[in-house]
Design a protein around this motif. Structure first.
Motif, PDB file in Angstrom:
ATOM      1  N   ALA A  41       0.835  -1.195   0.000  1.00  0.00           N
ATOM      2  CA  ALA A  41       0.000   0.000   0.000  1.00  0.00           C
ATOM      3  C   ALA A  41       0.874   1.250   0.000  1.00  0.00           C
ATOM      4  CB  ALA A  41      -0.912  -0.001   1.220  1.00  0.00           C
ATOM      5  N   GLU A  42       0.473   2.266  -0.754  1.00  0.00           N
ATOM      6  CA  GLU A  42       1.282   3.472  -0.875  1.00  0.00           C
ATOM      7  C   GLU A  42       0.985   4.436   0.274  1.00  0.00           C
ATOM      8  OE1 GLU A  42       4.359   5.304  -2.217  1.00  0.00           O
ATOM      9  OE2 GLU A  42       3.620   3.569  -3.301  1.00  0.00           O
ATOM     10  N   HIS A  43       1.861   4.483   1.241  1.00  0.00           N
ATOM     11  CA  HIS A  43       1.761   5.431   2.333  1.00  0.00           C
ATOM     12  C   HIS A  43       3.119   5.538   3.015  1.00  0.00           C
ATOM     13  CE1 HIS A  43       1.352   1.792   4.779  1.00  0.00           C
ATOM     14  NE2 HIS A  43       1.576   2.534   5.845  1.00  0.00           N
ATOM     15  N   THR A  44       3.223   6.473   3.941  1.00  0.00           N
ATOM     16  CA  THR A  44       4.465   6.598   4.700  1.00  0.00           C
ATOM     17  C   THR A  44       4.292   5.926   6.045  1.00  0.00           C
ATOM     18  OG1 THR A  44       3.798   8.732   5.582  1.00  0.00           O
ATOM     19  CG2 THR A  44       5.120   8.746   3.554  1.00  0.00           C
ATOM     20  N   GLY A  89      10.957  15.367  14.756  1.00  0.00           N
ATOM     21  CA  GLY A  89      12.226  14.696  14.529  1.00  0.00           C
ATOM     22  C   GLY A  89      12.140  13.192  14.301  1.00  0.00           C
ATOM     23  N   PHE A  90      10.923  12.658  14.225  1.00  0.00           N
ATOM     24  CA  PHE A  90      10.779  11.226  13.992  1.00  0.00           C
ATOM     25  C   PHE A  90      11.034  10.889  12.524  1.00  0.00           C
ATOM     26  CE2 PHE A  90       8.093  12.007  17.717  1.00  0.00           C
ATOM     27  CZ  PHE A  90       8.609  11.058  18.590  1.00  0.00           C
ATOM     28  N   ARG A  91      11.712   9.766  12.305  1.00  0.00           N
ATOM     29  CA  ARG A  91      11.985   9.311  10.949  1.00  0.00           C
ATOM     30  C   ARG A  91      10.682   8.871  10.292  1.00  0.00           C
ATOM     31  NH1 ARG A  91      15.818   7.200  14.433  1.00  0.00           N
ATOM     32  NH2 ARG A  91      17.979   7.516  13.855  1.00  0.00           N
ATOM     33  N   VAL A  92      10.546   9.204   8.997  1.00  0.00           N
ATOM     34  CA  VAL A  92       9.398   8.773   8.215  1.00  0.00           C
ATOM     35  C   VAL A  92       9.938   8.082   6.968  1.00  0.00           C
ATOM     36  CG1 VAL A  92       7.327   9.498   6.953  1.00  0.00           C
ATOM     37  CG2 VAL A  92       7.981  10.673   9.072  1.00  0.00           C
ATOM     38  N   SER A 138      13.229   8.944   4.550  1.00  0.00           N
ATOM     39  CA  SER A 138      12.739   9.790   3.456  1.00  0.00           C
ATOM     40  C   SER A 138      12.564  11.225   3.923  1.00  0.00           C
ATOM     41  CB  SER A 138      11.410   9.266   2.926  1.00  0.00           C
ATOM     42  OG  SER A 138      11.591   8.032   2.279  1.00  0.00           O
ATOM     43  N   THR A 139      12.087  11.358   5.144  1.00  0.00           N
ATOM     44  CA  THR A 139      11.867  12.674   5.727  1.00  0.00           C
ATOM     45  C   THR A 139      11.773  12.510   7.242  1.00  0.00           C
ATOM     46  OG1 THR A 139      10.496  14.665   5.585  1.00  0.00           O
ATOM     47  CG2 THR A 139       9.342  12.566   5.557  1.00  0.00           C
ATOM     48  N   ARG A 140      11.605  13.616   7.918  1.00  0.00           N
ATOM     49  CA  ARG A 140      11.388  13.591   9.367  1.00  0.00           C
ATOM     50  C   ARG A 140      10.189  14.466   9.688  1.00  0.00           C
ATOM     51  NH1 ARG A 140      15.342  11.652  13.082  1.00  0.00           N
ATOM     52  NH2 ARG A 140      17.147  10.828  12.000  1.00  0.00           N
TER      53      ARG A 140
END
Length: 125
Positions: A5-8, A43-46, A37-39
């Motif tokens: 599924a396409e989500h983060t 500050g949590f990793r995504v 990919s981003t935070r």
């Protein structure tokens, strides 16, 4: 679970979906193999679905016996292929095939051993 599924997702979900520990995923990020990919603002990793697929590929390559340095190189050449790198890509493919053949032989031996145990068990009943 496969990455579909396409989500983060946050690191915990990535760990659950790939079967790796949080520590391993963090380590992959620290060495540049799997940057988030981003935070979030906190500050949590995504991570993305692409990251999830990448982790599953890393897991597969680890299972084939490759070290993290070689895996990083393999990911780089597949993401940035060019004609100059073709010989190295061919070498890496050959190494992966050798590792796969070794695993297939070990699996065949395991099947034979189990079959022999089953025959022994059946003859003793």
């Amino acid at each position: 679970m496969a990455c579909t599924a396409e989500h983060t997702m946050h690191i915990g979900e990535l760990a659950d979906r790939t079967g790796l520990s949080l520590r391993t995923i963090r380590h992959y990020g620290e060495i540049g193999l799997l940057p988030a990919s981003t935070r979030t603002e906190g500050g949590f990793r995504v991570y993305s679905e692409s990251d999830c697929t990448k982790v599953l590929g890393i897991k597969c390559l680890k299972f084939l016996g490759f070290d993290l340095e070689t895996i990083a190189e393999m990911l780089d050449v597949t993401q940035n292929p060019d004609a100059a790198r073709l010989p190295r890509i061919q070498t890496l493919v050959a190494e992966a095939r050798i590792s796969l053949n070794t695993l297939e032989q070990q699996l065949a031996e395991a099947h034979s051993f189990i079959a022999a145990l089953e025959r022994k068990s059946a003859s003793n009943e």
